[in-house]
Design an enzyme around this catalytic site. Structure first.
Site, mmCIF file in Angstrom:
data_model
loop_
_atom_site.group_PDB
_atom_site.id
_atom_site.type_symbol
_atom_site.label_atom_id
_atom_site.label_comp_id
_atom_site.label_asym_id
_atom_site.label_seq_id
_atom_site.Cartn_x
_atom_site.Cartn_y
_atom_site.Cartn_z
ATOM 1 C CE LYS A 99 -3.373 -0.490 -0.606
ATOM 2 N NZ LYS A 99 -3.824 -0.850 -1.987
ATOM 3 N NE ARG A 103 0.360 -4.092 -10.253
ATOM 4 C CZ ARG A 103 0.925 -5.088 -10.911
ATOM 5 N NH1 ARG A 103 1.464 -4.866 -12.104
ATOM 6 N NH2 ARG A 103 0.984 -6.297 -10.399
ATOM 7 N NE ARG A 182 0.324 6.980 0.142
ATOM 8 C CZ ARG A 182 -1.011 7.059 0.108
ATOM 9 N NH1 ARG A 182 -1.719 5.951 -0.023
ATOM 10 N NH2 ARG A 182 -1.633 8.210 0.224
ATOM 11 C CB SER A 190 -3.792 2.781 2.466
ATOM 12 O OG SER A 190 -3.978 2.298 1.156
ATOM 13 N N GLY A 309 -6.618 4.028 -5.248
ATOM 14 C CA GLY A 309 -7.193 5.292 -4.807
ATOM 15 C C GLY A 309 -8.501 5.123 -4.055
ATOM 16 N NE ARG A 310 -9.441 -1.215 -2.341
ATOM 17 C CZ ARG A 310 -8.290 -1.748 -2.740
ATOM 18 N NH1 ARG A 310 -7.147 -1.148 -2.475
ATOM 19 N NH2 ARG A 310 -8.274 -2.891 -3.403
#
EC number: 2.8.2.-
Length: 345
Positions: A99, A103, A182, A190, A309-310
Site C-alpha cells: 500500500k 503497482r 508513504r 490504506s 485510490g480507495r
C-alpha cells in the site's frame, strides 16, 4: 451533337485521371528508390557509432509489439530465436512497501523502453512452496525481453518477510532494490481499507480501524496488528541491511508519486542507470479518477485499476495523532539510515 460532346468530355476526364494516378505511382516508386540509394555520408559527417550496451530507443519502442505478442501467446518460436529474446532474472526488485504504491511504480517504470515488468506478483522468495520449486521456475515466470533490457518484478511482502533478504542475496548480491513508502499512518489506514473492502465483498463484518490499531487493555499502539507493524519501516530495513549495503536501495516517495510522479521516476531512472526517457508526455492527470494515467504513445494509454485510490474511512483524530507520535522516532531513524527525509508528522 450533345451526346458526342459528353462522350468526348468523359474521355478527356478518363485520360487526365489516368495521368494523375500514374504520376502518384511514379513518385511513390521514386521515393522508395531514392531511400534505397541514399549515398553514404562522408566520414567526417557520420554519426558516432551507437554504444553496444544499449538498444536504440526507437528499436526498443518498435519491438514492444513483439513483446506484446509473446505475452499474448501469439509469437512463434522462430520469432523468439531470431530476435534473441530471453527470460531474464530480475536485475531490480520492488520489495515493498504494501500500500505504498508498488503497482503504480511498476507500471510507471514500464513506460521506459529499456524496462520489462513481470505482470503478476511472483511471491517466489516469501512463499515456501514457490521457493522450493527453484530458480528455473522463477525465471520461467519472467517476461521475455531483449538482453539489454532490465526485468523488474514486485512483491510487497518481500520487505517484511524475514527469510527474503538472504534468499535474494543468494540469487544476486548486487541486485538493485526499490522501496516505495508513504506516511506510515496513512499507509496503515490504506492497508486496513483494502482488507475491509475484501471483507465487505464477502458480506463479512470487520472491526473498526481504531479497535485494531490500539491495544484494548493499555490503549497504546498495538504493534501486533500487521498494518501497524508494516509501517515501522526502519525495523524491516535493518534486517535487509545485514545483507545489502544501503547504496543498493532506492527509497521512493509514494505520496509524491501520486501528486507529481515525474521527479520520482527520474530519480529511479538514475538509480537504475537508465538513459532518461520518461517525460511529461507519458503522464497525464485524469481529473475523474483523481490521479495520473500513463501514455505510452499516441495510440495507447493506460490508467491503473479502479481499486487504486480507495476512499479511506474516517478515523478518530486522537488515534491518528497517537499513531503519528508512535511512528515519529522510527521515522527519524529511517531518515538517518536512508539519507532521505520526508515531511511526515
Amino acid at each position: 451533337m450533345l451526346f458526342q460532346q459528353q462522350a468526348l468530355l468523359r474521355q478527356k476526364l478518363l485520360v487526365l485521371g489516368s495521368l494523375a494516378i500514374g504520376s502518384v505511382l511514379y513518385l511513390v516508386a521514386r521515393v522508395g528508390t531514392l531511400d534505397r540509394l541514399q549515398p553514404i555520408c562522408p566520414v567526417e559527417h557520420r554519426p558516432p557509432p551507437a554504444e553496444p550496451e544499449q538498444i536504440p530507443l526507437r528499436t526498443l519502442q518498435f519491438k514492444r509489439g513483439l513483446l506484446h505478442e509473446l505475452r499474448t501467446g501469439n509469437a512463434t518460436t522462430e520469432q523468439v530465436r531470431l530476435h534473441s529474446l530471453v527470460q531474464q532474472l530480475p536485475r531490480a526488485i520492488i520489495i515493498g512497501v504494501r500500500k505504498g504504491g508498488t503497482r503504480a511504480l511498476l507500471e510507471m517504470l514500464n513506460l521506459h523502453p529499456a524496462v520489462v515488468k513481470a505482470s503478476q506478483e511472483i511471491h517466489f522468495f516469501d512463499n515456501e512452496q514457490n521457493y522450493a520449486r527453484g530458480m528455473d521456475w522463477y525465471r520461467g515466470k519472467m517476461p521475455f525481453s531483449f538482453p539489454h533490457q532490465i526485468t523488474i518484478e514486485k512483491s510487497p511482502a518481500y520487505f517484511i518477510t524475514e527469510e527474503v533478504p538472504e534468499r535474494i542475496f543468494k540469487m544476486n548480491s548486487s541486485i538493485k532494490l526499490l522501496v516505495i513508502v508513504r506516511e506510515p499512518t496513512t499507509r496503515a489506514v490504506s492497508d486496513y481499507t483494502q482488507v475491509l473492502e475484501g471483507k465487505e465483498r464477502k458480506n463479512k463484518t470487520y472491526h473498526r480501524f481504531e479497535k485494531l490499531a490500539l491495544d484494548a487493555g493499555t490503549c497504546e499502539v498495538n504493534t501486533k496488528y500487521k498494518a501497524v507493524r508494516t509501517s515501522i519501516y526502519t525495523k524491516h530495513l535493518e534486517r535487509w541491511l545485514e545483507f545489502f549495503p544501503v547504496e543498493q536501495f532506492h527509497i521512493v516517495d509514494g505520496d509524491r508519486l501520486i501528486s507529481d510522479p515525474l521527479p520520482e521516476l527520474q530519480l529511479v531512472e538514475r538509480f537504475l542507470q537508465l538513459p532518461p526517457r520518461i517525460s511529461r508526455y507519458n503522464l497525464y492527470f485524469n481529473a475523474t479518477r483523481g490521479f495520473y494515467c500513463l501514455r505510452f504513445n499516441i495510440v495507447f494509454s493506460k490508467c491503473l485499476a479502479g481499486s487504486k485510490g480507495r476512499i479511506h474511512p474516517d478515523v478518530d483524530p486522537s488515534v491518528v495523532t497517537k499513531l503519528q507520535k508512535f511512528f515519529h522516532p522510527f521515522n527519524q531513524k529511517f531518515y538517518q539510515i536512508t539519507g532521505r527525509t520526508f515531511a511526515w508528522p
